[in-house]
Design a protein around this motif. Structure first.
Motif, PDB file in Angstrom:
ATOM      1  N   HIS A   1       1.264   0.373   3.011  1.00 35.54           N
ATOM      2  CA  HIS A   1      -0.016   0.784   2.855  1.00 35.54           C
ATOM      3  C   HIS A   1      -0.988  -0.205   2.360  1.00 35.54           C
ATOM      4  O   HIS A   1      -2.262  -0.117   2.402  1.00 35.54           O
ATOM      5  CB  HIS A   1      -0.099   2.138   2.268  1.00 35.54           C
ATOM      6  CG  HIS A   1       0.821   3.086   2.988  1.00 35.54           C
ATOM      7  ND1 HIS A   1       2.096   3.598   2.859  1.00 35.54           N
ATOM      8  CD2 HIS A   1       0.565   3.897   4.174  1.00 35.54           C
ATOM      9  CE1 HIS A   1       2.464   4.327   3.893  1.00 35.54           C
ATOM     10  NE2 HIS A   1       1.435   4.574   4.437  1.00 35.54           N
TER      11      HIS A   1
ATOM     12  N   ASP B   1       2.942   7.324  -1.276  1.00 32.60           N
ATOM     13  CA  ASP B   1       4.106   7.383  -0.163  1.00 32.60           C
ATOM     14  C   ASP B   1       5.406   7.711  -1.015  1.00 32.60           C
ATOM     15  O   ASP B   1       5.997   6.758  -1.581  1.00 32.60           O
ATOM     16  CB  ASP B   1       4.055   5.898   0.776  1.00 32.60           C
ATOM     17  CG  ASP B   1       5.268   5.856   1.531  1.00 32.60           C
ATOM     18  OD1 ASP B   1       5.831   7.051   1.953  1.00 32.60           O
ATOM     19  OD2 ASP B   1       5.157   4.741   2.020  1.00 32.60           O
TER      20      ASP B   1
ATOM     21  N   GLY C   1       7.150  -1.854  -0.525  1.00 33.33           N
ATOM     22  CA  GLY C   1       7.209  -2.790   0.302  1.00 33.33           C
ATOM     23  C   GLY C   1       5.737  -3.492   0.601  1.00 33.33           C
ATOM     24  O   GLY C   1       5.427  -4.548   1.547  1.00 33.33           O
TER      25      GLY C   1
ATOM     26  N   THR D   1       7.294   1.205   7.223  1.00 35.06           N
ATOM     27  CA  THR D   1       6.131   1.935   6.281  1.00 35.06           C
ATOM     28  C   THR D   1       6.266   3.130   7.405  1.00 35.06           C
ATOM     29  O   THR D   1       6.137   3.076   8.373  1.00 35.06           O
ATOM     30  CB  THR D   1       4.974   1.373   6.267  1.00 35.06           C
ATOM     31  OG1 THR D   1       4.889   0.333   5.326  1.00 35.06           O
ATOM     32  CG2 THR D   1       3.848   2.304   5.623  1.00 35.06           C
TER      33      THR D   1
ATOM     34  N   ASN E   1       4.611   3.502 -13.956  1.00 35.49           N
ATOM     35  CA  ASN E   1       4.438   4.825 -13.604  1.00 35.49           C
ATOM     36  C   ASN E   1       3.311   5.472 -12.958  1.00 35.49           C
ATOM     37  O   ASN E   1       2.457   5.180 -13.820  1.00 35.49           O
ATOM     38  CB  ASN E   1       5.269   5.731 -14.442  1.00 35.49           C
ATOM     39  CG  ASN E   1       5.842   7.023 -13.748  1.00 35.49           C
ATOM     40  OD1 ASN E   1       4.928   7.781 -13.050  1.00 35.49           O
ATOM     41  ND2 ASN E   1       7.176   7.201 -13.896  1.00 35.49           N
ATOM     42  N   PHE E   2       3.076   5.933 -11.816  1.00 38.73           N
ATOM     43  CA  PHE E   2       1.977   6.427 -11.344  1.00 38.73           C
ATOM     44  C   PHE E   2       1.435   7.827 -12.141  1.00 38.73           C
ATOM     45  O   PHE E   2       0.443   8.353 -12.101  1.00 38.73           O
ATOM     46  CB  PHE E   2       1.652   6.698 -10.077  1.00 38.73           C
ATOM     47  CG  PHE E   2       2.724   7.692  -9.247  1.00 38.73           C
ATOM     48  CD1 PHE E   2       2.828   8.899  -9.794  1.00 38.73           C
ATOM     49  CD2 PHE E   2       3.367   7.233  -8.145  1.00 38.73           C
ATOM     50  CE1 PHE E   2       3.848   9.816  -9.209  1.00 38.73           C
ATOM     51  CE2 PHE E   2       4.213   8.221  -7.448  1.00 38.73           C
ATOM     52  CZ  PHE E   2       4.412   9.364  -8.138  1.00 38.73           C
TER      53      PHE E   2
ATOM     54  N   ASP F   1       3.442   0.371  -8.894  1.00 42.40           N
ATOM     55  CA  ASP F   1       4.922   0.380  -8.697  1.00 42.40           C
ATOM     56  C   ASP F   1       5.814   0.397 -10.134  1.00 42.40           C
ATOM     57  O   ASP F   1       5.230  -0.301 -10.880  1.00 42.40           O
ATOM     58  CB  ASP F   1       5.787  -0.435  -7.703  1.00 42.40           C
ATOM     59  CG  ASP F   1       6.784   0.257  -6.908  1.00 42.40           C
ATOM     60  OD1 ASP F   1       7.792   0.611  -7.568  1.00 42.40           O
ATOM     61  OD2 ASP F   1       6.631   0.506  -5.886  1.00 42.40           O
TER      62      ASP F   1
ATOM     63  N   GLN G   1      15.396  -0.089  -2.292  1.00 43.59           N
ATOM     64  CA  GLN G   1      16.154   0.688  -3.325  1.00 43.59           C
ATOM     65  C   GLN G   1      17.180   1.224  -2.680  1.00 43.59           C
ATOM     66  O   GLN G   1      18.309   1.250  -3.513  1.00 43.59           O
ATOM     67  CB  GLN G   1      15.201   1.385  -3.987  1.00 43.59           C
ATOM     68  CG  GLN G   1      14.005   0.851  -4.662  1.00 43.59           C
ATOM     69  CD  GLN G   1      12.762   1.856  -5.200  1.00 43.59           C
ATOM     70  OE1 GLN G   1      12.355   2.773  -4.521  1.00 43.59           O
ATOM     71  NE2 GLN G   1      12.165   1.518  -6.187  1.00 43.59           N
TER      72      GLN G   1
HETATM   73  C1  LIG Z   1       8.408   5.126  -0.014  1.00 45.33           C
HETATM   74  S1  LIG Z   1       8.034   3.611  -1.102  1.00 45.33           S
HETATM   75  C2  LIG Z   1       6.567   3.273  -0.601  1.00 45.33           C
HETATM   76  C3  LIG Z   1       6.621   2.119   0.637  1.00 45.33           C
HETATM   77  C4  LIG Z   1       5.147   1.684   0.780  1.00 45.33           C
HETATM   78  N1  LIG Z   1       4.151   2.762   1.185  1.00 45.33           N
HETATM   79  C5  LIG Z   1       5.354   0.631   1.756  1.00 45.33           C
HETATM   80  O1  LIG Z   1       4.546   0.876   2.956  1.00 45.33           O
HETATM   81  O2  LIG Z   1       6.091  -0.258   1.945  1.00 45.33           O
HETATM   82  C6  LIG Z   1       8.007   4.394  -2.615  1.00 45.33           C
HETATM   83  C7  LIG Z   1       7.544   3.455  -3.878  1.00 45.33           C
HETATM   84  O3  LIG Z   1       7.072   4.005  -4.973  1.00 45.33           O
HETATM   85  C8  LIG Z   1       7.570   3.701  -5.898  1.00 45.33           C
HETATM   86  N2  LIG Z   1       7.303   5.240  -7.020  1.00 45.33           N
HETATM   87  C9  LIG Z   1       7.844   6.038  -6.944  1.00 45.33           C
HETATM   88  N3  LIG Z   1       7.803   6.962  -7.737  1.00 45.33           N
HETATM   89  C10 LIG Z   1       6.774   6.239  -8.586  1.00 45.33           C
HETATM   90  C11 LIG Z   1       6.277   6.524  -9.806  1.00 45.33           C
HETATM   91  N4  LIG Z   1       6.301   7.559 -10.272  1.00 45.33           N
HETATM   92  N5  LIG Z   1       5.426   5.646 -10.139  1.00 45.33           N
HETATM   93  C12 LIG Z   1       5.323   4.259  -9.759  1.00 45.33           C
HETATM   94  N6  LIG Z   1       6.219   4.212  -8.703  1.00 45.33           N
HETATM   95  C13 LIG Z   1       6.910   4.944  -8.194  1.00 45.33           C
HETATM   96  C14 LIG Z   1       9.163   3.366  -5.926  1.00 45.33           C
HETATM   97  O4  LIG Z   1       9.710   2.520  -6.828  1.00 45.33           O
HETATM   98  C15 LIG Z   1       8.960   2.767  -4.316  1.00 45.33           C
HETATM   99  O5  LIG Z   1       8.733   1.268  -4.517  1.00 45.33           O
END
Ligand SMILES: C[S@@+](CC[C@H](N)C(=O)[O-])C[C@H]1O[C@@H](n2cnc3c(N)ncnc32)[C@H](O)[C@@H]1O
Length: 312
Positions: free
Chosen positions: A35, A102, A32, A7, A80-81, A52, A109
């Motif tokens: 946060h 984040d 993962g 993270t 999706n967010f 996610d 991935q």
């Molecule tokens: C950088 S990682 C986050 C890591 C997390 N903060 C951690 O500490 O482990 C980004 C994650 O956000 C998800 N993600 C990215 N865009 C998204 C969206 N539009 N909607 C939902 N999930 C999304 C990705 O699938 C990925 O698993």
């Protein structure tokens, strides 16, 4: 399989939210669960909703946080967010105390040779974060018209040779479909003039970023979601966003700046105190970057920037 994602800006992003132990929070990008774990530690009677769109992240965290889920402290949402408001409304939530983003893809991935995100591994051209989605990189590369390819490459990759790369893709796909990451890498290398190929990192880096952003409509999803997030914030609610590339950072910076600027005063009218103040305040005038120590141990942190905003 262990979920190996380190993270970025773990404590800084959560510190900006200034968690209320009984509050309602959202982690828009579970990944993962870094946060998410940090927020859970600070909640007593509060609830966290973590989104996610990737099945792997959902499965991993459903196991990792099984106890918190059973206790009703954590709700995992496989969406999706950009569906933030409606997905939360399904749980009766219409206001929240804080949201963390984040952005981008997780290391899991990126380093999964099968997902097609990386020019380092040979795989089918896929690049979908959401395995349920129909659109893949293969469709874009093989079916989108020349002008669309050029737009994607120049806008999302800020590529120096969008026209040459789009032209080369067009030539190749006339003979046979472009199926794999390595085929695409070769085409990009062929398109870039030889002296430029040796400068500025891997020659396919920018184009791969561009196609990934297009496949997942990353900027569209972010803008939609942040618009909803700003409205969902309760008084004193906060948003913190970690970005990894300049297009995302620019979008967040502009949206936050607009929301935290006072509306223009109508000329000549008397103004009551507080009448023309912005409803939001910036928590970060300049973005927060990871420390040199963090960058030294995690190369993903190098381009990270954290911004925050608070509803007054
Ligand atoms: C950088 S990682 C986050 C890591 C997390 N903060 C951690 O500490 O482990 C980004 C994650 O956000 C998800 N993600 C990215 N865009 C998204 C969206 N539009 N909607 C939902 N999930 C999304 C990705 O699938 C990925 O698993």
């Amino acid at each position: 399989m262990p979920f190996e994602h380190v993270t970025v800006l773990l404590h800084e992003a959560i510190a900006l939210l200034d968690i209320k132990p009984e509050g309602t929070y959202v982690d828009a990008t579970l990944g993962g669960g870094g946060h998410t774990g940090e927020i859970l530690k600070q909640l007593t009677t509060g609830t966290l909703y973590s989104f996610d769109q990737d099945d792997t992240a959902i499965q991993y965290n459903a196991e990792q946080y099984a106890d918190e889920i059973a206790a009703g402290k954590l709700v995992i949402i496989h969406k999706n967010f950009r569906t933030l408001t409606s997905a939360l409304a399904d749980y009766g939530v219409t206001a929240v105390d804080g949201i963390v983003y984040d952005l981008g893809v997780s290391s899991v991935q990126f380093d999964d040779g099968q997902r097609g995100f990386s020019y380092k591994y040979d795989a089918e051209l896929d690049m979908r974060m959401d395995q349920r989605q129909a659109l893949t990189a293969k469709t874009i590369v093989n079916e989108w018209p020349f002008n669309e390819l050029m737009r994607v490459l120049s806008r999302y990759g800020e590529d120096r040779f969008p026209k040459q790369i789009a032209r080369k893709i067009e030539q190749h796909r006339e003979n046979a479909p472009i199926n794999t990451t390595f085929e695409l890498v070769d085409i990009i290398k062929e398109a870039i003039p030889a002296p430029a190929r040796r400068k500025g990192g891997h020659p396919a880096k920018r184009s791969f970023q561009a196609f990934r952003i297009a496949v997942n409509d990353e900027l569209g999803a972010l803008e939609d979601s942040l618009t909803q997030a700003l409205e969902l914030l309760a008084t004193d609610g906060k948003i913190s966003v970690i970005t990894f590339q300049s297009l995302e950072d620019r979008l967040v910076k502009q949206m936050f700046r607009e929301k935290s600027s006072a509306p223009e005063l109508p000329a000549g009218l008397p103004v009551l105190p507080g009448q023309f103040e912005a409803d939001y305040e910036l928590l970060t005038r300049k973005p927060i970057s990871p420390s040199t120590e963090e960058m030294a141990i995690n190369h993903r942190a190098e381009s990270a920037k954290l911004r925050g905003i608070r509803r007054k």
